[in-house]
Design a protein around this motif. Structure first.
Motif, PDB file in Angstrom:
ATOM      1  N   VAL A  55       0.841  -1.198   0.000  1.00 43.42           N
ATOM      2  CA  VAL A  55       0.000   0.000   0.000  1.00 43.42           C
ATOM      3  C   VAL A  55       0.874   1.244   0.000  1.00 43.42           C
ATOM      4  N   GLU A  56       0.541   2.198  -0.873  1.00 43.69           N
ATOM      5  CA  GLU A  56       1.196   3.506  -0.864  1.00 43.69           C
ATOM      6  C   GLU A  56       0.338   4.481  -0.058  1.00 43.69           C
ATOM      7  N   THR A  57       0.807   4.823   1.142  1.00 37.27           N
ATOM      8  CA  THR A  57       0.085   5.783   1.976  1.00 37.27           C
ATOM      9  C   THR A  57       0.625   7.187   1.746  1.00 37.27           C
ATOM     10  N   ILE A  58      -0.179   8.184   2.114  1.00 38.41           N
ATOM     11  CA  ILE A  58       0.294   9.565   2.150  1.00 38.41           C
ATOM     12  C   ILE A  58       0.338  10.010   3.610  1.00 38.41           C
ATOM     13  N   ASP A  59       1.050  11.098   3.886  1.00 37.19           N
ATOM     14  CA  ASP A  59       1.245  11.448   5.288  1.00 37.19           C
ATOM     15  C   ASP A  59      -0.026  12.042   5.907  1.00 37.19           C
ATOM     16  N   ALA A  60       0.033  12.261   7.224  1.00 40.33           N
ATOM     17  CA  ALA A  60      -1.145  12.704   7.967  1.00 40.33           C
ATOM     18  C   ALA A  60      -1.685  14.034   7.481  1.00 40.33           C
ATOM     19  N   PHE A  61      -0.840  14.832   6.826  1.00 40.88           N
ATOM     20  CA  PHE A  61      -1.258  16.135   6.315  1.00 40.88           C
ATOM     21  C   PHE A  61      -1.681  16.077   4.848  1.00 40.88           C
ATOM     22  N   GLY A  62      -1.756  14.884   4.296  1.00 39.49           N
ATOM     23  CA  GLY A  62      -2.118  14.756   2.888  1.00 39.49           C
ATOM     24  C   GLY A  62      -1.079  15.328   1.952  1.00 39.49           C
ATOM     25  N   GLY A  63       0.177  15.468   2.440  1.00 43.66           N
ATOM     26  CA  GLY A  63       1.255  16.008   1.619  1.00 43.66           C
ATOM     27  C   GLY A  63       1.205  17.509   1.433  1.00 43.66           C
ATOM     28  N   LEU A  64       0.335  18.211   2.176  1.00 42.23           N
ATOM     29  CA  LEU A  64       0.147  19.651   1.960  1.00 42.23           C
ATOM     30  C   LEU A  64       1.260  20.494   2.565  1.00 42.23           C
ATOM     31  N   ILE A  65       1.910  20.000   3.612  1.00 47.23           N
ATOM     32  CA  ILE A  65       2.976  20.766   4.257  1.00 47.23           C
ATOM     33  C   ILE A  65       4.298  20.366   3.616  1.00 47.23           C
ATOM     34  N   LYS A  66       4.862  21.253   2.820  1.00 46.76           N
ATOM     35  CA  LYS A  66       6.023  20.906   2.011  1.00 46.76           C
ATOM     36  C   LYS A  66       7.314  21.577   2.487  1.00 46.76           C
ATOM     37  N   THR A  67       7.208  22.695   3.186  1.00 47.34           N
ATOM     38  CA  THR A  67       8.407  23.415   3.619  1.00 47.34           C
ATOM     39  C   THR A  67       8.232  23.874   5.061  1.00 47.34           C
ATOM     40  N   GLU A  68       9.349  24.295   5.669  1.00 53.12           N
ATOM     41  CA  GLU A  68       9.291  24.790   7.034  1.00 53.12           C
ATOM     42  C   GLU A  68       8.665  26.171   7.120  1.00 53.12           C
ATOM     43  N   ASP A  69       8.435  26.813   6.000  1.00 50.50           N
ATOM     44  CA  ASP A  69       7.754  28.114   5.986  1.00 50.50           C
ATOM     45  C   ASP A  69       6.233  27.974   5.935  1.00 50.50           C
ATOM     46  N   ALA A 114      11.672  13.814   3.856  1.00 52.16           N
ATOM     47  CA  ALA A 114      10.403  13.091   3.795  1.00 52.16           C
ATOM     48  C   ALA A 114       9.586  13.191   5.070  1.00 52.16           C
ATOM     49  N   GLY A 115      10.214  13.595   6.191  1.00 48.65           N
ATOM     50  CA  GLY A 115       9.525  13.625   7.471  1.00 48.65           C
ATOM     51  C   GLY A 115       9.081  15.029   7.858  1.00 48.65           C
ATOM     52  N   THR A 116       7.907  15.116   8.472  1.00 55.64           N
ATOM     53  CA  THR A 116       7.365  16.396   8.904  1.00 55.64           C
ATOM     54  C   THR A 116       6.828  16.282  10.322  1.00 55.64           C
ATOM     55  N   THR A 117       7.204  17.241  11.176  1.00 56.03           N
ATOM     56  CA  THR A 117       6.536  17.412  12.452  1.00 56.03           C
ATOM     57  C   THR A 117       6.185  18.882  12.585  1.00 56.03           C
ATOM     58  N   ALA A 118       5.305  19.197  13.543  1.00 53.43           N
ATOM     59  CA  ALA A 118       4.816  20.577  13.603  1.00 53.43           C
ATOM     60  C   ALA A 118       4.212  20.893  14.960  1.00 53.43           C
ATOM     61  N   LEU A 119       4.241  22.169  15.303  1.00 53.01           N
ATOM     62  CA  LEU A 119       3.422  22.720  16.375  1.00 53.01           C
ATOM     63  C   LEU A 119       2.206  23.355  15.730  1.00 53.01           C
ATOM     64  N   ILE A 120       1.034  22.863  16.112  1.00 50.47           N
ATOM     65  CA  ILE A 120      -0.222  23.324  15.529  1.00 50.47           C
ATOM     66  C   ILE A 120      -1.005  24.060  16.612  1.00 50.47           C
ATOM     67  N   LEU A 138       1.290  28.418  21.839  1.00 56.25           N
ATOM     68  CA  LEU A 138       2.666  28.264  21.386  1.00 56.25           C
ATOM     69  C   LEU A 138       2.801  28.770  19.948  1.00 56.25           C
ATOM     70  N   PRO A 139       4.023  29.122  19.531  1.00 52.65           N
ATOM     71  CA  PRO A 139       4.210  29.552  18.140  1.00 52.65           C
ATOM     72  C   PRO A 139       3.950  28.413  17.165  1.00 52.65           C
ATOM     73  N   GLU A 140       3.375  28.746  16.038  1.00 50.25           N
ATOM     74  CA  GLU A 140       3.140  27.755  14.986  1.00 50.25           C
ATOM     75  C   GLU A 140       4.452  27.520  14.243  1.00 50.25           C
ATOM     76  N   ARG A 141       4.816  26.252  14.097  1.00 46.32           N
ATOM     77  CA  ARG A 141       6.123  25.976  13.500  1.00 46.32           C
ATOM     78  C   ARG A 141       6.109  24.600  12.832  1.00 46.32           C
ATOM     79  N   VAL A 142       6.880  24.475  11.748  1.00 44.21           N
ATOM     80  CA  VAL A 142       7.050  23.219  11.023  1.00 44.21           C
ATOM     81  C   VAL A 142       8.518  22.833  11.033  1.00 44.21           C
ATOM     82  N   LYS A 143       8.784  21.561  11.206  1.00 47.44           N
ATOM     83  CA  LYS A 143      10.152  21.044  11.133  1.00 47.44           C
ATOM     84  C   LYS A 143      10.174  19.886  10.144  1.00 47.44           C
ATOM     85  N   LYS A 144      11.062  19.987   9.151  1.00 45.68           N
ATOM     86  CA  LYS A 144      11.218  18.924   8.154  1.00 45.68           C
ATOM     87  C   LYS A 144      12.495  18.145   8.454  1.00 45.68           C
TER      88      LYS A 144
END
Length: 327
Positions: A55-69, A114-120, A138-144
């Motif tokens: 099975v080819e899965t997509i990530d929890a965000f549906g691939g929408l979060i692509k950069t740390e910005d 390929a990995g993404t984590t975030a403060l939402i 907390l500040p909103e932030r993405v880490k790739k």
């Protein structure tokens, strides 16, 4: 001999732990992903007990979060997160049976990092809900992060072991339609790191053909999934799916070469712990010849408790016992 042949799947399932035909469910084949576990979606695939599915899965965000910005609050449409592949219909499955899912592998796919984590905003175990509190969130932030079999590159200084697992996996409830963000007796969003390659996970079938869902893979995660987001990855997952007839279990169970585990999902957390340990004690009585009091004593002195998530609508905990004490 592989330990699988001595597992519950190997001893009781229709295919006896032997792999059947192989199928592939690509992202394109899936088409529409699902955000609800329930009996109202048409299966994308039908398989026989014992068959293997890639099975080819997509990530929890549906691939929408692509950069740390990127800002999750601007890109995500809650609650349309945790997209699931499936449902996969398993021939012959009926209410009162158990679906046995042997996880062969979970490998990252797609471009690096390929990995993404975030403060939402308003999400996570240590985050104040800005909608209910006076203090700011907390500040909103993405880490790739780069994620390969060699490790998860957390920073230039730290590379963490690659310890992949499936965050969300399970079967359709009998009548409810439930968000893919919630765990319960059907499985769902357990975020339990033991749902990993090598394990067999057992689900109590609730409807004809079971209707199995899978998605939300992680490159790794600490106990509790503290900020609410693990190392989220798109993945290629290989699963062997078998069927055990007439085995009634109250919720999710898990087995590895070294231990058995019962899973509880509830709030408050102590209820999840009680559910998990109660089922573990009963499993020890039913399948391993223990008196209930002796099993309770042994669980008290040798049981282990694994924290899956402490951020979802229900918390998930797994109570386990090493097999060396069950022989």
């Amino acid at each position: 001999m592989s330990w699988i042949m001595q597992s519950v799947m190997g001893r009781k399932a229709l295919a006896g732990g032997k792999a059947g035909a192989r199928h592939t469910l690509t992202e394109e084949d899936q088409g529409e992903f699902h955000y609800v576990y329930g009996p109202y979606s048409e299966p994308v695939m039908r398989i026989a007990p014992g068959d293997v599915v890639e099975v080819e899965t997509i990530d929890a965000f549906g691939g929408l979060i692509k950069t740390e910005d990127d800002k999750p609050s601007e890109l995500l449409n809650m609650p349309f997160v945790n997209p699931q592949n499936g449902p996969i219909a398993v021939e012959g499955a009926e209410k009162g049976d158990v679906l046995a899912v042997h996880i062969h592998s979970v490998l990252p796919r797609g471009p690096q990092p390929a990995g993404t984590t975030a403060l939402i905003p308003s999400f996570g175990a240590l985050a104040a809900d800005a909608n209910m509190m006076l203090n700011p969130g907390l500040p909103e932030r993405v880490k790739k992060m780069e994620v390969t079999e060699a490790g998860v590159k957390f920073s230039d200084r730290i590379t963490l072991p690659f310890e992949p697992f499936i965050g969300t996996m399970g079967i359709s409830p009998e009548i409810e339609a439930v968000t893919s963000l919630q765990p319960d007796y059907w499985g769902g969003n357990m975020d339990l790191p033991d749902v990993a390659p090598g394990a067999v996970v057992y689900f109590p079938v609730q409807r004809k053909d079971a209707h199995f869902f899978v998605g939300d893979c992680h490159g790794r995660q600490g106990d509790g999934e503290l900020c609410g987001v693990a190392v989220e990855i798109a993945a290629t997952v290989v699963l062997q799916i078998d069927l055990i007839k007439g085995w009634s279990i109250p919720g999710v169970r898990l087995e590895t070469e070294d231990f058995i585990m019962s899973v509880g999902s509830a709030r408050p957390m102590e209820d999840a712990a009680r559910m998990a340990y109660r089922d573990l004690v009963r499993w020890m009585v039913e399948d391993h010849g223990f008196d209930e009091v002796e099993a309770y004593f042994l669980a008290t002195q040798a049981g282990k408790m694994r924290v899956g998530n402490i951020v979802d609508p229900k918390y998930t905990l797994g109570a386990s016992m090493r097999k060396e004490y069950l022989r």
